[in-house]
Design a protein around this motif. Sequence first.
Motif, PDB file in Angstrom:
ATOM      1  N   GLY A   1      21.045  42.219 -45.118  1.00  0.00           N
ATOM      2  CA  GLY A   1      20.011  43.050 -45.716  1.00  0.00           C
ATOM      3  C   GLY A   1      18.621  42.785 -45.175  1.00  0.00           C
ATOM      4  N   PHE A   2      17.697  43.556 -45.714  1.00  0.00           N
ATOM      5  CA  PHE A   2      16.298  43.435 -45.320  1.00  0.00           C
ATOM      6  C   PHE A   2      15.413  43.789 -46.502  1.00  0.00           C
ATOM      7  CE2 PHE A   2      17.720  47.699 -44.364  1.00  0.00           C
ATOM      8  CZ  PHE A   2      16.712  48.506 -44.878  1.00  0.00           C
ATOM      9  N   VAL A   3      14.173  43.321 -46.441  1.00  0.00           N
ATOM     10  CA  VAL A   3      13.177  43.629 -47.469  1.00  0.00           C
ATOM     11  C   VAL A   3      11.900  44.054 -46.757  1.00  0.00           C
ATOM     12  CG1 VAL A   3      11.849  42.742 -49.423  1.00  0.00           C
ATOM     13  CG2 VAL A   3      14.162  41.868 -48.998  1.00  0.00           C
ATOM     14  N   GLY A   4      11.387  45.208 -47.143  1.00  0.00           N
ATOM     15  CA  GLY A   4      10.108  45.699 -46.640  1.00  0.00           C
ATOM     16  C   GLY A   4       9.213  46.021 -47.823  1.00  0.00           C
ATOM     17  N   ARG A   5       7.980  46.337 -47.535  1.00  0.00           N
ATOM     18  CA  ARG A   5       7.021  46.682 -48.599  1.00  0.00           C
ATOM     19  C   ARG A   5       6.646  48.163 -48.517  1.00  0.00           C
ATOM     20  NH1 ARG A   5       5.614  42.631 -52.463  1.00  0.00           N
ATOM     21  NH2 ARG A   5       6.067  40.646 -51.483  1.00  0.00           N
ATOM     22  N   HIS A   6       6.579  48.801 -49.677  1.00  0.00           N
ATOM     23  CA  HIS A   6       6.142  50.190 -49.817  1.00  0.00           C
ATOM     24  C   HIS A   6       4.765  50.155 -50.453  1.00  0.00           C
ATOM     25  CE1 HIS A   6       6.468  54.330 -51.676  1.00  0.00           C
ATOM     26  NE2 HIS A   6       6.740  54.544 -50.396  1.00  0.00           N
ATOM     27  N   PHE A   7       3.814  50.879 -49.888  1.00  0.00           N
ATOM     28  CA  PHE A   7       2.404  50.823 -50.310  1.00  0.00           C
ATOM     29  C   PHE A   7       1.848  49.404 -50.182  1.00  0.00           C
ATOM     30  CE2 PHE A   7       3.812  54.503 -52.977  1.00  0.00           C
ATOM     31  CZ  PHE A   7       3.062  55.464 -52.326  1.00  0.00           C
TER      32      PHE A   7
ATOM     33  N   ARG B   1      14.475  47.024 -50.854  1.00  0.00           N
ATOM     34  CA  ARG B   1      15.599  46.304 -50.259  1.00  0.00           C
ATOM     35  C   ARG B   1      16.614  47.293 -49.688  1.00  0.00           C
ATOM     36  NH1 ARG B   1      13.464  43.413 -54.238  1.00  0.00           N
ATOM     37  NH2 ARG B   1      13.403  41.138 -54.054  1.00  0.00           N
ATOM     38  N   GLY B   2      17.193  46.903 -48.583  1.00  0.00           N
ATOM     39  CA  GLY B   2      18.251  47.692 -47.972  1.00  0.00           C
ATOM     40  C   GLY B   2      19.317  46.768 -47.435  1.00  0.00           C
ATOM     41  N   ARG B   3      20.464  47.362 -47.136  1.00  0.00           N
ATOM     42  CA  ARG B   3      21.559  46.568 -46.572  1.00  0.00           C
ATOM     43  C   ARG B   3      22.396  47.453 -45.672  1.00  0.00           C
ATOM     44  NH1 ARG B   3      26.588  46.751 -50.166  1.00  0.00           N
ATOM     45  NH2 ARG B   3      27.123  44.838 -49.104  1.00  0.00           N
ATOM     46  N   PHE B   4      23.117  46.793 -44.790  1.00  0.00           N
ATOM     47  CA  PHE B   4      24.075  47.479 -43.925  1.00  0.00           C
ATOM     48  C   PHE B   4      25.458  47.106 -44.439  1.00  0.00           C
ATOM     49  CE2 PHE B   4      20.252  46.867 -41.472  1.00  0.00           C
ATOM     50  CZ  PHE B   4      20.018  48.157 -41.008  1.00  0.00           C
ATOM     51  N   THR B   5      26.235  48.113 -44.800  1.00  0.00           N
ATOM     52  CA  THR B   5      27.527  47.847 -45.440  1.00  0.00           C
ATOM     53  C   THR B   5      28.661  47.689 -44.444  1.00  0.00           C
ATOM     54  OG1 THR B   5      27.935  50.212 -45.739  1.00  0.00           O
ATOM     55  CG2 THR B   5      26.815  49.044 -47.547  1.00  0.00           C
ATOM     56  N   SER B   6      28.413  47.947 -43.165  1.00  0.00           N
ATOM     57  CA  SER B   6      29.449  47.794 -42.143  1.00  0.00           C
ATOM     58  C   SER B   6      28.929  46.886 -41.029  1.00  0.00           C
ATOM     59  CB  SER B   6      29.851  49.160 -41.584  1.00  0.00           C
ATOM     60  OG  SER B   6      30.843  49.000 -40.598  1.00  0.00           O
TER      61      SER B   6
ATOM     62  N   THR C   1      -6.538  54.628 -49.422  1.00  0.00           N
ATOM     63  CA  THR C   1      -7.179  53.406 -49.911  1.00  0.00           C
ATOM     64  C   THR C   1      -7.136  52.266 -48.889  1.00  0.00           C
ATOM     65  OG1 THR C   1      -5.076  52.741 -50.920  1.00  0.00           O
ATOM     66  CG2 THR C   1      -6.648  53.928 -52.312  1.00  0.00           C
ATOM     67  N   GLY C   2      -6.637  52.555 -47.703  1.00  0.00           N
ATOM     68  CA  GLY C   2      -6.484  51.526 -46.679  1.00  0.00           C
ATOM     69  C   GLY C   2      -5.049  51.038 -46.660  1.00  0.00           C
ATOM     70  N   GLY C   3      -4.676  50.389 -45.594  1.00  0.00           N
ATOM     71  CA  GLY C   3      -3.305  49.920 -45.468  1.00  0.00           C
ATOM     72  C   GLY C   3      -2.388  51.036 -45.016  1.00  0.00           C
ATOM     73  N   VAL C   4      -1.097  50.740 -45.029  1.00  0.00           N
ATOM     74  CA  VAL C   4      -0.109  51.704 -44.577  1.00  0.00           C
ATOM     75  C   VAL C   4       1.001  51.838 -45.616  1.00  0.00           C
ATOM     76  CG1 VAL C   4      -0.542  51.435 -42.101  1.00  0.00           C
ATOM     77  CG2 VAL C   4       1.053  49.886 -43.242  1.00  0.00           C
ATOM     78  N   LEU C   5       1.769  52.906 -45.493  1.00  0.00           N
ATOM     79  CA  LEU C   5       2.825  53.199 -46.455  1.00  0.00           C
ATOM     80  C   LEU C   5       3.969  52.180 -46.392  1.00  0.00           C
ATOM     81  CD1 LEU C   5       3.823  55.259 -48.580  1.00  0.00           C
ATOM     82  CD2 LEU C   5       4.958  56.464 -46.714  1.00  0.00           C
ATOM     83  N   VAL C   6       4.369  51.797 -45.170  1.00  0.00           N
ATOM     84  CA  VAL C   6       5.513  50.905 -44.987  1.00  0.00           C
ATOM     85  C   VAL C   6       5.082  49.683 -44.179  1.00  0.00           C
ATOM     86  CG1 VAL C   6       7.869  50.701 -44.087  1.00  0.00           C
ATOM     87  CG2 VAL C   6       7.066  52.901 -44.977  1.00  0.00           C
TER      88      VAL C   6
ATOM     89  N   GLU D   1      11.566  41.322 -43.776  1.00  0.00           N
ATOM     90  CA  GLU D   1      12.298  40.079 -43.965  1.00  0.00           C
ATOM     91  C   GLU D   1      13.790  40.370 -43.855  1.00  0.00           C
ATOM     92  OE1 GLU D   1      12.777  36.377 -47.108  1.00  0.00           O
ATOM     93  OE2 GLU D   1      11.789  38.208 -47.783  1.00  0.00           O
ATOM     94  N   LEU D   2      14.469  39.598 -43.034  1.00  0.00           N
ATOM     95  CA  LEU D   2      15.914  39.693 -42.908  1.00  0.00           C
ATOM     96  C   LEU D   2      16.538  38.692 -43.866  1.00  0.00           C
ATOM     97  CD1 LEU D   2      16.122  39.763 -39.013  1.00  0.00           C
ATOM     98  CD2 LEU D   2      15.969  41.705 -40.594  1.00  0.00           C
ATOM     99  N   VAL D   3      17.532  39.126 -44.633  1.00  0.00           N
ATOM    100  CA  VAL D   3      18.175  38.276 -45.633  1.00  0.00           C
ATOM    101  C   VAL D   3      19.684  38.446 -45.480  1.00  0.00           C
ATOM    102  CG1 VAL D   3      18.371  37.758 -48.084  1.00  0.00           C
ATOM    103  CG2 VAL D   3      16.219  38.675 -47.195  1.00  0.00           C
ATOM    104  N   LEU D   4      20.374  37.345 -45.178  1.00  0.00           N
ATOM    105  CA  LEU D   4      21.814  37.410 -44.939  1.00  0.00           C
ATOM    106  C   LEU D   4      22.546  36.384 -45.792  1.00  0.00           C
ATOM    107  CD1 LEU D   4      20.171  37.533 -41.977  1.00  0.00           C
ATOM    108  CD2 LEU D   4      22.400  38.314 -41.308  1.00  0.00           C
TER     109      LEU D   4
END
Length: 191
Positions: free
Chosen positions: A32-38, A44-49, A170-175, A180-183
Amino acid sequence: MSSASAPTRSVDGVELPAAGTWKLDPGHAEVGFVGRHFMLTKIRGRFTSVEATVEIGERPEDSKVSAVIDVTSLSTGDQSRDDHIKSADLFEAEKYPKAVFESTSVSWNGVEGKLVGDLTIKDVTRSVTLDVEYLGYARDPWENDRIVFSAKGKVNREDWGLTWNMVLETGGVLVSKEIELVLDLEAVRQV
C-alpha cells in the motif's frame, strides 16, 4: 508443504528465515501507499494483485527480492479516485499495467534491515530504500512454513512522471508529491 530442513536459523543470536526461496502469499499481503489530499488528509491505497519472490541468502545481506505489481489492481476505496489514479493523468495503467521492483542491495542488523532496489513505473526506473523488519515465522495448519515482514519507505511520485496536481487558492497543492510506501508481507517457503 515445507521441506524437512529447519525453516529458521540463528544468525548472530537472532532467529531469521532459512536460506532459500520464499514466495509472497498475495492473500496475506498488503502493498500500500499513503498520500495527502489538500496536504492534510491521509488517503490510503493498495494494490490487490502482487507477485513477489524473496531469495534468502546464506548471509542475510546476500538476499534478493523481486516483485511485479499489477497497477490495474489499485484500490483506494473510491472508484472515481481509483479511475483517475489509473488514468493517463497519473499511472497510465492501460499503457503501463505493471510496476516492477528488483532489489540491488540488502543490509541487515538483527531483525531489521534496509532493502534498496530499482522500482520501475511507466518505464521509468528509480532507486527506492525500504526499512524492513522481520516479524517472525509461523507454520500454518497445512504445514506450510511462512515468514512475515513489514517495510516502509518514502518516495516522490514525480520521480516516475506521476506529476498531475492542482494548485490550491490557499497555497499548496491538492495531492502530495511525497508518498509513503507501507508493506506487510507474508511469504511461503518453496520446496
